[in-house]
Scaffold this active site. Structure first.
Site, PDB file in Angstrom:
ATOM      1  N   ASP A 453       0.776  -1.311   0.236  1.00 40.67           N
ATOM      2  CA  ASP A 453       0.054   0.161  -0.052  1.00 40.67           C
ATOM      3  C   ASP A 453       0.998   1.241  -0.052  1.00 40.67           C
ATOM      4  O   ASP A 453       2.063   1.280   0.261  1.00 40.67           O
ATOM      5  CB  ASP A 453      -0.928   0.073   1.324  1.00 40.67           C
ATOM      6  CG  ASP A 453      -2.350   0.640   1.203  1.00 40.67           C
ATOM      7  OD1 ASP A 453      -2.290   1.383   0.202  1.00 40.67           O
ATOM      8  OD2 ASP A 453      -3.177   0.255   1.761  1.00 40.67           O
ATOM      9  N   ASP A 511     -10.924   1.567  -3.128  1.00 39.72           N
ATOM     10  CA  ASP A 511     -11.473   1.154  -1.795  1.00 39.72           C
ATOM     11  C   ASP A 511     -13.079   1.124  -1.703  1.00 39.72           C
ATOM     12  O   ASP A 511     -13.349   0.496  -0.607  1.00 39.72           O
ATOM     13  CB  ASP A 511     -10.954   2.148  -0.763  1.00 39.72           C
ATOM     14  CG  ASP A 511      -9.631   1.966  -0.248  1.00 39.72           C
ATOM     15  OD1 ASP A 511      -9.226   0.665  -0.516  1.00 39.72           O
ATOM     16  OD2 ASP A 511      -8.965   2.690   0.627  1.00 39.72           O
TER      17      ASP A 511
END
Ligand code: GLA
Length: 711
Positions: A453, A511
């Site tokens: 990430d 997301d």
């Protein structure tokens, strides 16, 4: 091998590029588009001769051309392809306004290599253009400083000409949980420049910049598309001059003095990837998907069905709860269990712990072993979330090494973002700290997968070194652990580009697990990235990012067209839904060869109802999704067209109800819908289509199509 003084012709997969490299000027692309066939030298020269434009009134006394490196010295009044200066020799006008001439151009049939030099400026420029077998054109520009003082680069842009019939431009923008939203406008005189300065492509990355003929769509129109394969700051531009010349170009975006090339040193640009298609955006996608699928080092085994713990437990890591989640995952057929954020020292929330990459002793007294053993004992692989480029101020590493925080200047702390800062990976000690910590984890545990990430921008500091160091770190890890797969995540889909995909096997596109939002994200991520590399998870009925509720069917249909997974607490899922998820996982496994090899097709429909599909090799089989994004504006909706099948063959189309059947408004759906199947020629399915009942909004329908004759 052809060489200087020639007109070079690259041909692949129905497209071709002709480069006029005669004389000493900067070579000019005289054609980039449809394959012109096997032209001999005479025909190529005739073509090149014919493309010399007029000398217009009130202009230089020689024809002005959009060269591979457009420059003022050659009469180009638009943005230059190369700009820089010598900070320690500021009176050096030649270096500020380079005027390189061609030294030589060679071609091996697949690549043309152009060498230009400007001795007065002390610069050498090499432009390479490769037309790959899939028809994807790759361009790089290398600048070598042959002078005696440093050369500071302001801009290096790989440039290609656009024909005058390309009059519309489409590119993408977006936001967190709403990545890759298309925007479209007529091409006008002036500069359309999309610069992103996030130290990552960002949620608003242009991603693909496509110019095309009026009204081009998924299935029609001639298009020229460009992608800048770089995980950092980027500028992509389309510029049309009042003279009618139009170009598309891409390069890195820097602050003043960020890139200084020392004497004898070289700068090589990231790759600009481009494609042409006469078959609309789907044709462009077909080229890019084939190119990405052919990249060396990619994982070729079937994509494991994944469960990610993030939306199931967030930071609430508890061994028993996670073991129960793993049990439930294994029961429905999951093959890879990924432990998301929250496992490392002090990480109870997003305010602390980044940078301290050791397992939290309080939550995990026996390390991750009990969970890993449980997961692998259930026959699943184990994956782990990391964020190697980042550090929380509240972490041991930041307390010990405040100098490792990436800053523009000592003493000025960049604004915090999610309570974190970038760790300066170009600093050798910081790099070694992160590498050693990740290596220790990979040595200790059988981790086959890292979700990698990057949850903040690098805004207030140069980011190029960071991008290069991250690449290096991924390379080192992959070399040491050849079976390791990596997912590129960046607050969802903030790092989706064709450079990071050299080193990763999946992107987390967003997301948002809201199926309707996800449809949009996947539709446009799929412009360049093939579906099996785009993670797609079935989330909770009520989306965590939008609060909207969706039927399971829509969620399952959506997550089927990608690298499929689940991101929900299966221990709390109703039994009938678990049964549907189990059936779906079986279907995912059955269909994944088709997903991994299929051709993406998208019908040109009104926005209230989208139809997209994957057509298998040889058009033997296909799957389509029909998604109603809004209530039908007509009582009788438009016919369902299924593009991409073999027009000569007959196909059986079958509606597959993954969970509860789609909600139909009204009493009597068309007979084929009611019976659930129909058999028709491919030509009829593409041109006549099937009548649809009025469907309620936000429904997802899966259609399986199999060839029933002429095998
Ligand atoms: C980012 C990712 C999410 C999740 C969280 C964890 O936002 O996009 O999927 O991993 O970080 O903090």
């Amino acid at each position: 091998m052809t060489s200087s003084g020639d007109v070079h012709h690259l041909r692949a997969a129905g497209s071709s590029l002709v480069l006029d490299a005669r004389g000493t000027g900067v070579p000019v692309v005289v054609h980039w588009g449809a394959d012109l066939g096997g032209l001999d030298r005479h025909a190529l020269e005739a073509l090149a001769d014919s493309q010399v434009p007029a000398v217009t009134a009130s202009s230089p006394d020689v024809p002005v051309r959009a060269t591979l490196l457009p420059l003022a010295a050659d009469g180009w009044p638009g943005l230059p392809g190369l700009a820089g200066w010598r900070p320690t020799a500021p009176d050096d006008g030649a270096a500020r306004r380079p005027a390189p001439r061609q030294v030589r151009t060679t071609s091996d049939g697949g690549t043309v290599a152009v060498l230009l030099a400007d001795p007065a400026a002390g610069l050498e420029v090499a432009v390479r253009l490769t037309l790959h077998a899939q028809g994807v054109l790759e361009g790089t520009t290398t600048v070598t400083n042959r002078g005696t003082t440093p050369y500071a680069l302001d801009r290096v842009v790989s440039t290609l000409p656009l024909p005058t019939r390309a009059t519309e431009v489409l590119d993408l923008s977006g936001r967190w949980a709403g990545e890759r939203r298309p925007q479209r406008a007529p091409l006008r005189d002036g500069l359309w420049e999309r610069g992103t300065r996030h130290g990552r492509p960002g949620h608003d990355a242009p991603f693909a910049t496509v110019a095309g003929t009026p009204g081009f769509g998924f299935r029609s129109g001639e298009v020229w598309g460009v992608h800048h394969a770089w995980s950092g700051d980027t500028s992509v531009r389309v510029e049309r001059l009042a003279s009618g010349h139009a170009v598309v170009g891409a390069g890195e975006m820097w602050g003043p003095g960020d890139v200084v090339v020392g004497p004898g040193e070289t700068y090589t640009s990231p790759r600009t990837l481009a494609g042409w298609s006469a078959a609309g955006l789907d044709g462009l996608s077909e080229r890019f998907h084939a190119w990405v699928r052919a990249r060396p080092g990619r994982a070729t085994r079937p994509r494991p069905v994944t469960l990610n713990t993030w939306e199931a437990v967030y930071f609430e890591h508890d061994l028993d709860r996670l073991r129960a989640l793993a049990d439930a995952a294994a029961r429905v057929g999951v093959e890879r269990f990924v432990l998301d954020d929250g496992w490392f020292r002090g990480r109870r929330d997003d305010r602390r712990g980044l940078g301290d990459w050791t397992v939290d002793e309080a939550v995990w007294p026996d390390g991750l072993h009990p969970l890993v053993q449980h997961v692998t004992g259930l026959g699943m692989e184990f994956g782990l979330w990391v964020e190697p480029e980042m550090v929380n101020a509240d972490s041991d590493v930041a307390r010990r090494h405040p100098e490792w925080v990436l800053r523009a200047t000592p003493g000025r702390e960049p604004l915090p973002w999610r309570y974190q800062q970038a760790l300066d990976l170009a600093h050798p000690d910081a790099y070694a700290h992160v590498r050693d910590a990740v290596v220790a984890l990979l040595d200790e545990y059988p981790i086959t997968y890292l979700k990698w990430d990057q949850n903040r921008d690098v805004l207030d500091a140069p980011s190029r070194g960071q991008v290069l160091a991250t690449r290096r770190l991924m390379d080192e890890l992959r070399e040491r652990f050849p079976a390791l797969e990596i997912e590129s995540c960046s607050s969802g889909g903030g790092k989706v580009d064709l450079d990071v995909l050299d080193r990763t096997d999946r992107v987390w596109a967003s997301d948002t697990n809201d199926a309707l939002e996800r449809q949009a994200v996947q539709r446009w991520t799929g412009l360049l990235v093939p579906p099996e590399l785009v993670g797609s998870h079935v989330g909770d009925a009520r989306s965590h990012t939008t609060g909207r509720t969706h039927d399971l069917s829509l969620r399952l249909v959506t997550a089927l067209f990608g690298h499929s997974g689940i991101e929900a607490d299966l221990t709390r899922t109703a039994p009938e839904d678990l049964e549907a998820v189990t059936r779906w996982v079986r279907l995912v496994k059955e269909l994944r060869p088709l997903v991994a090899a299929g051709t993406t097709v998208r019908a040109d429909t009104a926005d209230e109802c989208w139809v997209h599909g994957l057509v298998g090799p040889g058009a033997q089989e296909a799957v389509y999704a029909l998604v109603t994004r809004a209530a039908s504006s007509a009582a009788v909706p438009p016919a369902l067209l299924l593009p991409g099948l073999d027009p000569q063959d007959t196909y059986r189309v079958e509606r597959v109800d993954l969970a509860t059947p789609p909600l139909v408004v009204g009493d009597a759906p068309p007979p084929w819908w009611a019976s659930g199947a129909v058999e028709l020629p491919g030509a009829a399915l593409a041109e006549v289509g099937l009548p649809l009942p009025p469907l309620a909004p936000e429904q997802g329908v899966l259609l399986r199509v199999t060839r029933s004759s002429g095998a």
